[in-house]
Design a protein around this motif. Structure first.
Motif, mmCIF file in Angstrom:
data_model
loop_
_atom_site.group_PDB
_atom_site.id
_atom_site.type_symbol
_atom_site.label_atom_id
_atom_site.label_comp_id
_atom_site.label_asym_id
_atom_site.label_seq_id
_atom_site.Cartn_x
_atom_site.Cartn_y
_atom_site.Cartn_z
ATOM 1 N N ARG A 158 -7.245 11.058 -5.559
ATOM 2 C CA ARG A 158 -6.289 11.647 -6.503
ATOM 3 C C ARG A 158 -6.450 11.050 -7.895
ATOM 4 O O ARG A 158 -6.069 11.679 -8.888
ATOM 5 N N ILE B 195 0.765 6.976 -6.780
ATOM 6 C CA ILE B 195 -0.322 7.931 -7.034
ATOM 7 C C ILE B 195 0.184 9.357 -6.867
ATOM 8 O O ILE B 195 -0.126 10.244 -7.679
ATOM 9 N N ALA B 196 0.987 9.588 -5.838
ATOM 10 C CA ALA B 196 1.550 10.926 -5.633
ATOM 11 C C ALA B 196 2.426 11.335 -6.813
ATOM 12 O O ALA B 196 2.386 12.489 -7.270
ATOM 13 N N SER C 32 -6.569 5.225 -12.782
ATOM 14 C CA SER C 32 -6.337 3.928 -12.145
ATOM 15 C C SER C 32 -6.816 2.828 -13.074
ATOM 16 O O SER C 32 -7.959 2.854 -13.527
ATOM 17 N N ASP D 53 -8.845 6.057 -3.786
ATOM 18 C CA ASP D 53 -8.052 7.286 -3.678
ATOM 19 C C ASP D 53 -8.608 8.387 -4.581
ATOM 20 O O ASP D 53 -8.770 8.197 -5.784
ATOM 21 N N GLU E 126 0.269 12.259 -9.782
ATOM 22 C CA GLU E 126 -0.336 13.578 -9.602
ATOM 23 C C GLU E 126 0.667 14.674 -9.951
ATOM 24 O O GLU E 126 0.322 15.672 -10.607
ATOM 25 N N LEU F 275 -6.419 1.307 -2.674
ATOM 26 C CA LEU F 275 -6.181 2.677 -3.151
ATOM 27 C C LEU F 275 -6.470 2.836 -4.637
ATOM 28 O O LEU F 275 -6.794 3.943 -5.085
ATOM 29 N N ILE G 281 1.978 1.879 -3.556
ATOM 30 C CA ILE G 281 0.854 2.355 -4.359
ATOM 31 C C ILE G 281 0.593 3.829 -4.076
ATOM 32 O O ILE G 281 0.386 4.637 -4.997
ATOM 33 N N ASP G 282 0.637 4.200 -2.816
ATOM 34 C CA ASP G 282 0.447 5.602 -2.443
ATOM 35 C C ASP G 282 1.527 6.483 -3.075
ATOM 36 O O ASP G 282 1.237 7.583 -3.581
ATOM 37 N N GLU G 283 2.754 6.016 -3.076
ATOM 38 C CA GLU G 283 3.848 6.764 -3.687
ATOM 39 C C GLU G 283 3.646 6.909 -5.190
ATOM 40 O O GLU G 283 3.915 7.971 -5.772
ATOM 41 N N ALA H 169 0.822 -1.213 0.000
ATOM 42 C CA ALA H 169 0.000 0.000 0.000
ATOM 43 C C ALA H 169 0.857 1.264 0.000
ATOM 44 O O ALA H 169 0.486 2.272 -0.621
ATOM 45 N N ASN H 170 2.018 1.243 0.667
ATOM 46 C CA ASN H 170 2.885 2.419 0.690
ATOM 47 C C ASN H 170 3.434 2.728 -0.704
ATOM 48 O O ASN H 170 3.529 3.896 -1.096
#
Length: 477
Positions: free
Chosen positions: A221, A47-48, A148, A219, A51, A215, A43-45, A40-41
């Motif tokens: 974003r 997405i950021a 996504s 998410d 963006e 996410l 995936i979050d990175e 998950a970390n």
């Protein structure tokens, strides 16, 4: 040969983070390679990063996006055999079908390259009333933003391409989750994309567990979710997706009607392809075959004889037509459905036997309308034969389904063809061929439980862009 291990791609870069995901040879069930699994970390990175990259992508001129897509075409052509061999191994797809999918991957990116420089706008007449005198409107299409993507196991190259290629053409950053059972093709696409000058973060390709992939859906974003897979999962994701638009390409139990004037030999050949290519693991595989009573016996005899002679076995063998299903559990499921249908009164005309993930090409006759093989998506090498006397009744039977992806009609009567087009509750009606036919620039998608929206590059670009209007007032006109 596959590499010993594969990375995931985070913000355009290969990352050999671990070897947690084992990818099996679907014929031997042996582990063939290992792939890095994102958490998950990560995936979050991703997405950021997407963006942040979107601003640069918004400024990228169409000709540069076209060059990136053309680089991919050249890369796929240079690695044609590698892509086909990987697909044969990780998906169990017969090698001839695997080569066909690589060809379609190339076609899909070619179409996207062409469409990338044809994303146009329009000048709109606003002077429809005295109040609007002196006003002119014009609009253009702008990228919707980071997307996504979740792609399935059965066409791991081309169904990923139908998300990735239009995103690049439209100028959208994206994060792709390939199917865990078949991630290699998508990672090779990532390797080729990493050679381009896409801005950092424009793409990430992240195999991950379903539990860790929330996410991709929730998410905010992400400005669009495109999912291809099972109806149960697709509708659950839509319910959790929030405000973002959702494109769903889901399942089907496609029907094929063979009218009395059809060329029987031609219909038999095409329906064998439609029902059994890549072991029936296609959402537009022919599942229900409805044949006019005047030609039913002739059709059945010819069809059963040819299906019995289909070559089963190792998908790497050039002569193999039926390879393994994606897993032993899926083969067991469909074997159970076949047995349930027979216990419910259906006649087994051929097949039905299973060995591991290998399930024989199977034909059932007159299965109950509510049996799984009729009412659900079989997603394997089974078809159900029945007869009809009235064309209108045949169309009603096609519509007696929770699904509505595509249908095939074998008729030479132009009026019946138009009637089918008017009345069938499906996304596409194919006349003179099977519903399993698709070319990659056509609008493709379904209704009812088969999903929302349309794929096909131009139509996907429309979903991945938004209209931005400018109004110009000319004073004292």
């Amino acid at each position: 040969m596959l590499a010993k291990s594969y990375p995931y791609y985070l913000a355009n870069k290969a990352v050999y983070a671990n070897e947690k995901l084992e990818v099996t040879n679907k014929y031997t069930q042996e582990v063939a390679t290992k792939v890095a699994l994102a958490d998950a970390n990560v995936i979050d990175e991703a997405i950021a990063a997407a963006e942040l990259a979107q601003g640069e992508l918004n400024k990228m001129p169409p000709y540069k996006r076209q060059q990136i897509l053309q680089h991919c075409v050249d890369g796929f052509q240079a690695r044609y055999d590698e892509l086909a061999d990987a697909l044969c191994l990780e998906a169990g797809k017969p090698i001839k079908d695997a080569r066909g999918e690589v060809t379609r991957l190339i076609d899909t990116f070619k179409i996207a390259a062409e469409e990338s420089v044809r994303i146009n706008g329009e000048v709109t007449n606003l002077e429809i009333t005295e109040r609007a005198k002196g006003y002119t409107g014009m609009y253009k299409h702008v990228p919707i933003g980071p997307c996504s993507f979740i792609s399935p196991f059965n066409f791991p190259l081309n169904l990923a391409a139908h998300k990735v290629a239009p995103a690049i053409a439209a100028g959208c950053a994206f994060v792709l989750k390939p199917a865990s059972r078949t991630p290699i093709g998508a990672l090779i696409i990532g390797e080729i994309l990493a050679e381009t000058d896409l801005p950092k973060g424009a793409f990430s390709i992240l195999p991950c567990s379903r539990d860790g992939a929330d996410l991709f859906t929730t998410d905010e974003r992400f400005k669009l979710l495109s999912f291809t897979g099972s109806p149960d999962v697709g509708w659950q994701l839509k319910a959790k997706a929030g405000k973002k638009p959702v494109i769903l390409e889901l399942g089907g139990n496609a029907a094929c009607v063979v009218d009395s004037d059809a060329d029987i030999d031609d219909a038999v050949e095409r329906i064998i392809f439609g029902a059994y290519y890549q072991s029936g693991q296609s959402c537009i595989s022919v599942q229900r075959i409805i044949v006019h009573e005047d030609i039913y016996d002739h059709f059945k005899t010819a069809f059963v004889e040819k299906v019995k002679n289909l070559v089963h076995g190792d998908p790497s063998d050039e002569n193999t037509f039926i390879g393994p299903m994606i897993s032993v559990s899926e083969a067991e499921r469909l074997e159970g459905w076949i047995k349930n249908a027979v216990e419910g009164g259906a006649k087994l005309l051929c097949g039905g036997e299973r060995d591991g993930a290998m399930l024989q090409a199977t034909i059932l006759e007159n299965a109950a309308p509510d049996s799984e093989v009729n009412a659900e998506e079989a997603f394997g090498p089974v078809s159900v034969l029945s007869s009809f006397s009235d064309f209108d009744e045949a169309l009603k039977r096609v519509n007696q389904s929770q699904f509505g992806l595509q249908a095939g009609i074998f008729t030479r009567d132009i009026y019946k063809a138009h009637k089918a087009w008017d009345e069938l509750e499906v996304g596409g009606v194919v006349i003179g061929d099977v519903p399993s036919w698709r070319v990659d620039n056509m609008p493709y998608g379904g209704v009812k439980e088969s999903g929302l929206g349309r794929e096909g590059i131009r139509y996907a670009i429309a979903d991945m862009t938004e209209i931005r209007l400018m109004v110009l007032r000319t004073p004292n006109k």
